[in-house]
Design an enzyme around this catalytic site. Sequence first.
Site, PDB file in Angstrom:
ATOM      1  N   HIS A   1       0.748  -1.083  -0.021  1.00 50.36           N
ATOM      2  CA  HIS A   1       0.048   0.056  -0.058  1.00 50.36           C
ATOM      3  C   HIS A   1       0.975   1.397  -0.088  1.00 50.36           C
ATOM      4  O   HIS A   1       2.191   1.105   0.321  1.00 50.36           O
ATOM      5  CB  HIS A   1      -1.051  -0.102   1.306  1.00 50.36           C
ATOM      6  CG  HIS A   1      -0.419   0.128   2.501  1.00 50.36           C
ATOM      7  ND1 HIS A   1       0.519  -0.716   3.061  1.00 50.36           N
ATOM      8  CD2 HIS A   1      -0.652   1.081   3.425  1.00 50.36           C
ATOM      9  CE1 HIS A   1       0.613  -0.382   4.206  1.00 50.36           C
ATOM     10  NE2 HIS A   1       0.143   0.582   4.647  1.00 50.36           N
TER      11      HIS A   1
ATOM     12  N   HIS B   1       1.245   4.084   1.791  1.00 56.86           N
ATOM     13  CA  HIS B   1       1.584   4.746   3.119  1.00 56.86           C
ATOM     14  C   HIS B   1       3.168   5.052   3.094  1.00 56.86           C
ATOM     15  O   HIS B   1       3.908   4.015   2.684  1.00 56.86           O
ATOM     16  CB  HIS B   1       1.429   4.034   4.318  1.00 56.86           C
ATOM     17  CG  HIS B   1      -0.205   4.452   4.540  1.00 56.86           C
ATOM     18  ND1 HIS B   1      -1.090   3.787   5.712  1.00 56.86           N
ATOM     19  CD2 HIS B   1      -0.831   5.409   4.141  1.00 56.86           C
ATOM     20  CE1 HIS B   1      -2.159   4.155   5.702  1.00 56.86           C
ATOM     21  NE2 HIS B   1      -2.114   5.100   4.618  1.00 56.86           N
TER      22      HIS B   1
ATOM     23  N   ASP C   1       5.391   4.810   5.204  1.00 55.45           N
ATOM     24  CA  ASP C   1       6.508   4.132   5.943  1.00 55.45           C
ATOM     25  C   ASP C   1       6.580   2.706   5.232  1.00 55.45           C
ATOM     26  O   ASP C   1       7.082   1.662   5.782  1.00 55.45           O
ATOM     27  CB  ASP C   1       6.143   4.000   7.473  1.00 55.45           C
ATOM     28  CG  ASP C   1       4.530   3.338   7.502  1.00 55.45           C
ATOM     29  OD1 ASP C   1       3.576   3.754   6.763  1.00 55.45           O
ATOM     30  OD2 ASP C   1       4.352   2.328   8.315  1.00 55.45           O
ATOM     31  N   HIS C   2       5.869   2.568   3.896  1.00 57.06           N
ATOM     32  CA  HIS C   2       5.896   1.361   2.998  1.00 57.06           C
ATOM     33  C   HIS C   2       6.563   1.787   1.874  1.00 57.06           C
ATOM     34  O   HIS C   2       7.032   0.696   1.012  1.00 57.06           O
ATOM     35  CB  HIS C   2       4.527   0.706   2.960  1.00 57.06           C
ATOM     36  CG  HIS C   2       4.108   0.370   4.424  1.00 57.06           C
ATOM     37  ND1 HIS C   2       4.151  -1.063   4.622  1.00 57.06           N
ATOM     38  CD2 HIS C   2       3.689   0.889   5.266  1.00 57.06           C
ATOM     39  CE1 HIS C   2       3.608  -1.205   6.017  1.00 57.06           C
ATOM     40  NE2 HIS C   2       3.434  -0.002   6.367  1.00 57.06           N
TER      41      HIS C   2
ATOM     42  N   HIS D   1      -7.733  -0.320   5.293  1.00 56.05           N
ATOM     43  CA  HIS D   1      -6.668   0.614   5.781  1.00 56.05           C
ATOM     44  C   HIS D   1      -6.230   1.459   4.879  1.00 56.05           C
ATOM     45  O   HIS D   1      -6.338   2.984   5.321  1.00 56.05           O
ATOM     46  CB  HIS D   1      -5.352  -0.337   6.229  1.00 56.05           C
ATOM     47  CG  HIS D   1      -4.082   0.522   6.707  1.00 56.05           C
ATOM     48  ND1 HIS D   1      -4.055   1.018   7.884  1.00 56.05           N
ATOM     49  CD2 HIS D   1      -3.058   0.687   6.163  1.00 56.05           C
ATOM     50  CE1 HIS D   1      -2.998   1.623   7.893  1.00 56.05           C
ATOM     51  NE2 HIS D   1      -2.131   1.414   6.849  1.00 56.05           N
TER      52      HIS D   1
ATOM     53  N   ASP E   1      -0.362  -3.909   6.343  1.00 59.58           N
ATOM     54  CA  ASP E   1      -1.087  -3.626   7.535  1.00 59.58           C
ATOM     55  C   ASP E   1      -2.617  -3.713   7.576  1.00 59.58           C
ATOM     56  O   ASP E   1      -3.297  -2.905   8.014  1.00 59.58           O
ATOM     57  CB  ASP E   1      -0.833  -1.892   7.539  1.00 59.58           C
ATOM     58  CG  ASP E   1       0.528  -1.083   7.663  1.00 59.58           C
ATOM     59  OD1 ASP E   1       1.381  -2.166   8.030  1.00 59.58           O
ATOM     60  OD2 ASP E   1       0.901  -0.051   7.659  1.00 59.58           O
TER      61      ASP E   1
ATOM     62  N   HIS F   1       4.427  -4.149  10.795  1.00 59.60           N
ATOM     63  CA  HIS F   1       4.732  -3.526  11.900  1.00 59.60           C
ATOM     64  C   HIS F   1       4.657  -4.555  13.163  1.00 59.60           C
ATOM     65  O   HIS F   1       3.934  -5.501  13.427  1.00 59.60           O
ATOM     66  CB  HIS F   1       3.620  -2.337  12.450  1.00 59.60           C
ATOM     67  CG  HIS F   1       3.796  -1.444  11.672  1.00 59.60           C
ATOM     68  ND1 HIS F   1       4.490  -0.238  11.712  1.00 59.60           N
ATOM     69  CD2 HIS F   1       2.837  -1.338  10.381  1.00 59.60           C
ATOM     70  CE1 HIS F   1       4.250   0.523  10.588  1.00 59.60           C
ATOM     71  NE2 HIS F   1       3.337  -0.103   9.918  1.00 59.60           N
TER      72      HIS F   1
HETATM   73 FE    FE Z   1       2.596   0.997   7.856  1.00 56.15          FE
HETATM   74 ZN    ZN Z   2      -0.016   1.742   6.341  1.00 53.40          ZN
END
Ligand code: FE
Ligand code: ZN
Length: 256
Positions: free
Chosen positions: A57, A59, A61-62, A115, A134, A172
Amino acid sequence: MLGLEIRQFPCLSDNYGVLIHDSDNNLTASIDAPEEQAVEDALKENGWTLTHILVTHHHWDHTQGIPGLKAKYGCKVIGPRGEADKVPEIDESVGEGDTYQFGRFKAKIFDTPGHTLGHITWYFPDQHVAFVGDVLFALGCGRVIEGTTDQLWHSLEKLAQLPRETLVYCGHEYTAANAKFAETIEPDNIHLKARIGEIVEKRGRGEPTLPTTIGAELDANPFIRADRDEVRMAVGMPNADPAAVFAEIRGRKDRF
Ligand code: FE
Ligand code: ZN
């Protein structure tokens, strides 16, 4: 594991990076790209060269490691069709029902929204491994940021259909906090009690609690268990449909 080599390593504050490797064809994919330097270190440690990035996805942090890694390795970026416009430097997009051939390994793609709207899961049926980003966590699930609780519930229902032995890699390390919440829903669940003991030990030694398995989550994770009578009763909604029970549990966790 029928030949697919997998390395998991911590990134950022609580993310995990994962590399998968096909030694016959000398291919290496990073599942998401949470942190350029951490991915590079893991590649060097194994003597591997990055050829693919498989994105779950959009985001930050990915995906933030994508531009740097692509510049360095010229790797191919494959990500979710539903949010392809939000994934930097994407080369190819995939969605529900697609298969993607990574060297000698075949991945099946599931759309798992909730998400984010376009979130996908990378599932390797012959290796019994799923990379769920996530959507599902050990004893937890992702927050509903873009989609609806209904969407996220249906995504979890899809994952619940996978074989129990399926190894599940998540984005995570949230397990200890998730366990504290899970206990408030099912304090008497013996599987959950056993898991909590393991989690405390592992985190005490600084070890990851992931990957998990579909079976372990079906036994102890209150979110994916929202269709079980025990969980319905536990939240005082004996006659509600699972999506509503899930929404209640997700809401409680958001306020926890
Ligand atoms: Fe994440
Ligand atoms: Zn995420």
